[in-house]
Design an enzyme around this catalytic site. Structure first.
Site, PDB file in Angstrom:
ATOM      1  N   ARG A  97       0.645   4.972   2.586  1.00  0.00           N
ATOM      2  CA  ARG A  97      -0.397   5.027   3.634  1.00  0.00           C
ATOM      3  C   ARG A  97      -1.359   6.216   3.466  1.00  0.00           C
ATOM      4  NH1 ARG A  97       1.649   1.170   3.381  1.00  0.00           N
ATOM      5  NH2 ARG A  97       2.731  -0.067   4.943  1.00  0.00           N
ATOM      6  N   SER A 117       0.583   0.317  13.519  1.00  0.00           N
ATOM      7  CA  SER A 117       1.626   1.341  13.417  1.00  0.00           C
ATOM      8  C   SER A 117       1.075   2.704  13.811  1.00  0.00           C
ATOM      9  CB  SER A 117       2.161   1.423  11.990  1.00  0.00           C
ATOM     10  OG  SER A 117       2.898   0.267  11.703  1.00  0.00           O
ATOM     11  N   GLU A 173       0.165   7.901  11.749  1.00  0.00           N
ATOM     12  CA  GLU A 173      -0.569   7.071  10.781  1.00  0.00           C
ATOM     13  C   GLU A 173      -1.965   6.756  11.327  1.00  0.00           C
ATOM     14  OE1 GLU A 173       1.494   3.599   9.141  1.00  0.00           O
ATOM     15  OE2 GLU A 173      -0.391   2.490   9.166  1.00  0.00           O
TER      16      GLU A 173
END
Ligand SMILES: Cc1cc2nc3c(=O)[nH]c(=O)nc-3n(C[C@H](O)[C@H](O)[C@H](O)COP(=O)(O)OP(=O)(O)OC[C@H]3O[C@@H](n4cnc5c(N)ncnc54)[C@H](O)[C@@H]3O)c2cc1C
Length: 292
Positions: A169, A217, A287
């Site tokens: 990520r 997320s 995130e």
């Protein structure tokens, strides 16, 4: 001024540009149509000392509900793509605003493999490359052949797959500048790709709160642990403050039950992070990109 000729919205509601539907007003959102316009915006922002913030579908960003003075750069006018075939391999060469939905429709039409695990992620290719979006063991960067990136001065730099700094990520493109164009490589499949994609979409529907505005997320998984599981263990699954909460379907997804407020959201995140740390000594890393 050249910048004033570029399509833009003043005092625009940022709620419309974020999938969780929270946000105040943006002084200016630009909608460049080509490389030259994107370059002008970057140069001008550098000269004026204003921060830039590119926006794709806004599915991993949360905007503060105060007024923001950044130069927001939407990729909504950058949706052109071409497909090149070399034997069994297909190259999709696209501008930053091409959506995963468009890629999925190409993949289904030509029965291409490589992308199927990523189907259902709400993303533009620019946002996905920035986030190194991934699912079920595939990351977008596995497929990326080349990225054309405008640096903070508006100069174009080309990166081949092997030169891109990325991890889970994360990609170097989170540090600034603007992803303008991306080429991915896929190949003809012997499997029935439509079927595989359908299964992925059903799985997403089962696991994710797709009936409410959400930002996906919230935290990266602190592997080998899962953020959702850690949140659940400290009692945050379904926990809410005001109209913002961690979904009762998937604890790592923040959802907006109606009139979610940014201050409530931040309080909820801080409480969750504290609770997880107290119980496990794990520091959750966000995130979602929070812009204030
Ligand atoms: C229901 C749901 C499910 C999701 N499932 C997944 C999943 O399975 N896997 C996963 O990885 N993510 C998932 N996400 C998160 C999100 O979809 C991804 O992070 C996606 O890549 C974001 O793309 P975007 O175009 O919406 O980018 P945005 O959210 O608009 O932006 C994300 C970041 O990328 C930057 N950015 C956007 N465009 C550019 C550009 N052209 N140049 C430079 N920077 C840019 C933004 O400034 C921001 O920092 C999910 C989100 C939701 C709401």
């Amino acid at each position: 001024m050249l910048i004033d000729r570029i399509e833009q919205a003043e005092n625009a509601s940022l709620k419309e540009f974020s999938s969780i539907r929270i946000g105040g007003r943006a002084k200016r959102i630009f909608f460049p149509k080509n490389e030259e316009e994107a370059r002008i915006i970057l140069r001008e922002s550098l000269e004026r000392g204003v921060m830039t913030f590119p926006i794709g579908l806004g599915s991993n960003v949360i905007f503060s509900d105060s007024d923001l003075k950044h130069f927001f750069i939407s990729t909504n006018n950058l949706k052109k793509y071409v497909i090149r075939q070399v034997n069994d391999e297909y190259y999709i060469d696209m501008l930053a605003g091409v959506s995963f939905k468009t890629i999925v429709s190409i993949v289904k039409r030509l029965n291409l493999e490589g992308f199927e695990n990523l189907s259902g992620i709400p993303a533009t290719i620019g946002g996905a490359v920035c986030m190194n979006a991934g699912a079920y063991g595939t990351e977008i960067m596995d497929l990326v052949q080349k990225v054309y990136w405008l640096d903070e001065k508006g100069d174009m730099v080309e990166f081949y797959h092997q030169d891109i700094i990325r991890s889970y990520r994360y990609s170097q493109f989170q540090e600034g500048g603007f992803v303008y164009r991306v080429i991915i490589k896929l190949k003809k499949s012997k499997k029935e790709i439509k079927k595989v994609i359908k299964e992925h979409l059903l799985e997403r529907n089962r696991k994710q709160p797709l009936d409410l505005p959400t930002s996906g997320s919230t935290y990266k998984n602190p592997l080998p642990h899962y953020a959702g599981k850690l949140l659940e263990e400290v009692g945050f699954k379904g926990r809410r403050i005001g109209d913002v909460g961690f979904s009762s379907k998937h604890a790592n997804f923040l959802v907006n039950y109606g009139d979610g407020k940014f201050a409530d959201l931040i309080r909820l995140l801080e409480k969750a992070e504290e609770a997880v740390f107290k119980s496990t000594e794990i520091e959750l890393e966000r995130e979602v990109k929070i812009v204030e």
